[in-house]
Design an enzyme around this catalytic site. Structure first.
Site, PDB file in Angstrom:
ATOM      1  N   LYS A 149      17.445  -6.500  35.732  1.00  0.00           N
ATOM      2  CA  LYS A 149      17.648  -7.168  35.348  1.00  0.00           C
ATOM      3  C   LYS A 149      19.569  -7.662  34.569  1.00  0.00           C
ATOM      4  O   LYS A 149      19.879  -7.103  33.660  1.00  0.00           O
ATOM      5  CB  LYS A 149      17.225  -7.525  33.503  1.00  0.00           C
ATOM      6  CG  LYS A 149      15.382  -7.364  33.913  1.00  0.00           C
ATOM      7  CD  LYS A 149      14.601  -6.826  32.400  1.00  0.00           C
ATOM      8  CE  LYS A 149      13.034  -7.352  32.713  1.00  0.00           C
ATOM      9  NZ  LYS A 149      12.204  -6.255  33.654  1.00  0.00           N
ATOM     10  N   GLY A 179      -3.265  -9.487  31.769  1.00  0.00           N
ATOM     11  CA  GLY A 179      -3.666  -8.064  32.507  1.00  0.00           C
ATOM     12  C   GLY A 179      -3.486  -7.237  30.801  1.00  0.00           C
ATOM     13  O   GLY A 179      -3.944  -7.681  29.852  1.00  0.00           O
TER      14      GLY A 179
HETATM   15  P1  XMP Z   1       2.635  -5.483  34.257  1.00  0.00           P
HETATM   16  O1  XMP Z   1       1.957  -4.120  34.189  1.00  0.00           O
HETATM   17  O2  XMP Z   1       2.297  -5.222  32.043  1.00  0.00           O
HETATM   18  O3  XMP Z   1       3.608  -5.841  34.448  1.00  0.00           O
HETATM   19  O4  XMP Z   1       1.116  -6.463  34.531  1.00  0.00           O
HETATM   20  C1  XMP Z   1       4.990  -6.194  34.330  1.00  0.00           C
HETATM   21  C2  XMP Z   1       5.852  -6.103  34.943  1.00  0.00           C
HETATM   22  O5  XMP Z   1       6.652  -7.242  34.881  1.00  0.00           O
HETATM   23  C3  XMP Z   1       7.800  -7.280  34.120  1.00  0.00           C
HETATM   24  N1  XMP Z   1       8.111  -8.060  33.431  1.00  0.00           N
HETATM   25  C4  XMP Z   1       8.841  -7.992  32.849  1.00  0.00           C
HETATM   26  N2  XMP Z   1       7.401  -7.650  31.978  1.00  0.00           N
HETATM   27  N3  XMP Z   1       8.257  -9.317  30.110  1.00  0.00           N
HETATM   28  C5  XMP Z   1       7.318  -8.469  30.487  1.00  0.00           C
HETATM   29  O6  XMP Z   1       6.679  -7.544  29.494  1.00  0.00           O
HETATM   30  C6  XMP Z   1       9.340  -9.640  30.985  1.00  0.00           C
HETATM   31  O7  XMP Z   1       9.586 -10.916  30.355  1.00  0.00           O
HETATM   32  C7  XMP Z   1       9.439  -9.164  32.394  1.00  0.00           C
HETATM   33  N4  XMP Z   1      10.167  -9.366  32.851  1.00  0.00           N
HETATM   34  C8  XMP Z   1       9.773  -8.955  33.991  1.00  0.00           C
HETATM   35  C9  XMP Z   1       7.625  -5.825  34.050  1.00  0.00           C
HETATM   36  O8  XMP Z   1       9.413  -5.137  34.201  1.00  0.00           O
HETATM   37  C10 XMP Z   1       6.356  -5.355  35.114  1.00  0.00           C
HETATM   38  O9  XMP Z   1       6.917  -5.364  36.054  1.00  0.00           O
END
Ligand code: XMP
Length: 262
Positions: free
Chosen positions: A86, A210
């Protein structure tokens, strides 16, 4: 070697998968962290099209130490690897940050469009283009507080009219030739709006299905190209099976959506 966007597209077709695995393991000693990351990556490889790690993995393992094992394994498995850093600073430090990640072997980085182009992200795109790497822009994040920044209505300098900040960022993704735009799966209506602007020119990467409550079908129907999935897979008792089940579920949604739009 293929340029990043072409590579992920090729692997997505080969593995019939739209899943970008987020390897966000935490609360482990370095040795255990590395071995768990490697094991989960090996087990899920046939069901994913790319892997992504964040600083919470790079900091304990070290860019030139443990992280090298993850990058090499990803590449041996024919998977591109994204550094979700980021990028969000002034141009010369942004350029150096991207340069370090690219020279360590990462194939794409994420960056925040809030810093703008001149002396902001222009140097990042330049270094990425020189090396065939990717830059993925945050357009609307998936967490609840996203509305406080990405969701604000701001004056569009081009039209002088009020416009949601994220729609201006979607325009930037097009204008700057980004390799992807991140829009949270928790906001399918925003994926739809961004998709109308981006069409097929910039793929949408959507995190938040999820654990965060986003729905696979809603995200895909709205126009998400890739789904970034972390905890649902790596915290499950059987990451191999969970990733394979998710891949099949996504493919069923894609087929249904394709036949409905015929
Ligand atoms: P989960 O465990 O929720 O992980 O499936 C999500 C992944 O996406 C990355 N990430 C984001 N997460 N908003 C988020 O909440 C975003 O805009 C975003 N961009 C990337 C997060 O870091 C994690 O790896």
């Amino acid at each position: 070697m293929l340029q990043y966007s072409a590579w992920i597209d090729k692997v997505a077709k080969k593995n019939r998968s739209k899943i970008v695995l987020a390897l966000d393991l935490t609360n482990l000693g370095s040795k255990q962290l590395l071995s768990n990351c490697l094991r989960i990556l090996k087990e899920t490889a046939p069901s994913i099209c790319a892997v992504k790690i964040n600083r919470q993995v790079v900091l304990p393992l070290g860019l030139r130490n443990g992280v090298q094992g993850i990058i090499k394994l990803a590449h041996n498995l024919d998977l591109p690897i994204i550094m979700d850093c980021k990028i969000n600073d002034v141009g010369h430090t942004n350029e150096a940050i991207a340069g370090h990640y690219f020279s360590a072997g990462f194939d794409a980085v994420t960056a925040s469009p809030f810093v703008g182009w001149k002396d902001g992200l222009e140097p990042v795109f330049k270094v990425a283009r020189q090396q065939g790497k990717g830059v993925i822009l945050l357009v609307y994040m998936s967490h609840k507080g996203a509305e406080e920044g990405y969701g604000q209505n701001v004056l569009d300098p081009k039209t002088g009219k009020l416009c949601p900040q994220y729609m201006i960022f979607a325009e930037k993704a097009l204008e700057w030739g980004a390799d992807g735009a991140v829009v949270g799966a928790t906001y399918p209506e925003k994926i739809s709006a961004v998709h109308k602007t981006l069409g097929t020119k910039v793929p949408i990467y959507s995190p938040g299905v999820g654990v965060q409550g986003g729905d696979v079908e809603a995200a895909i129907q709205a126009g998400a190209t890739y789904l970034i999935i972390g905890r649902t897979i790596f915290k499950s008792a059987n990451p191999q099976k969970t990733s394979s089940d998710l891949k099949n579920q996504i493919n069923e949604v894609v087929s249904k959506h394709q036949s409905n739009s015929r």
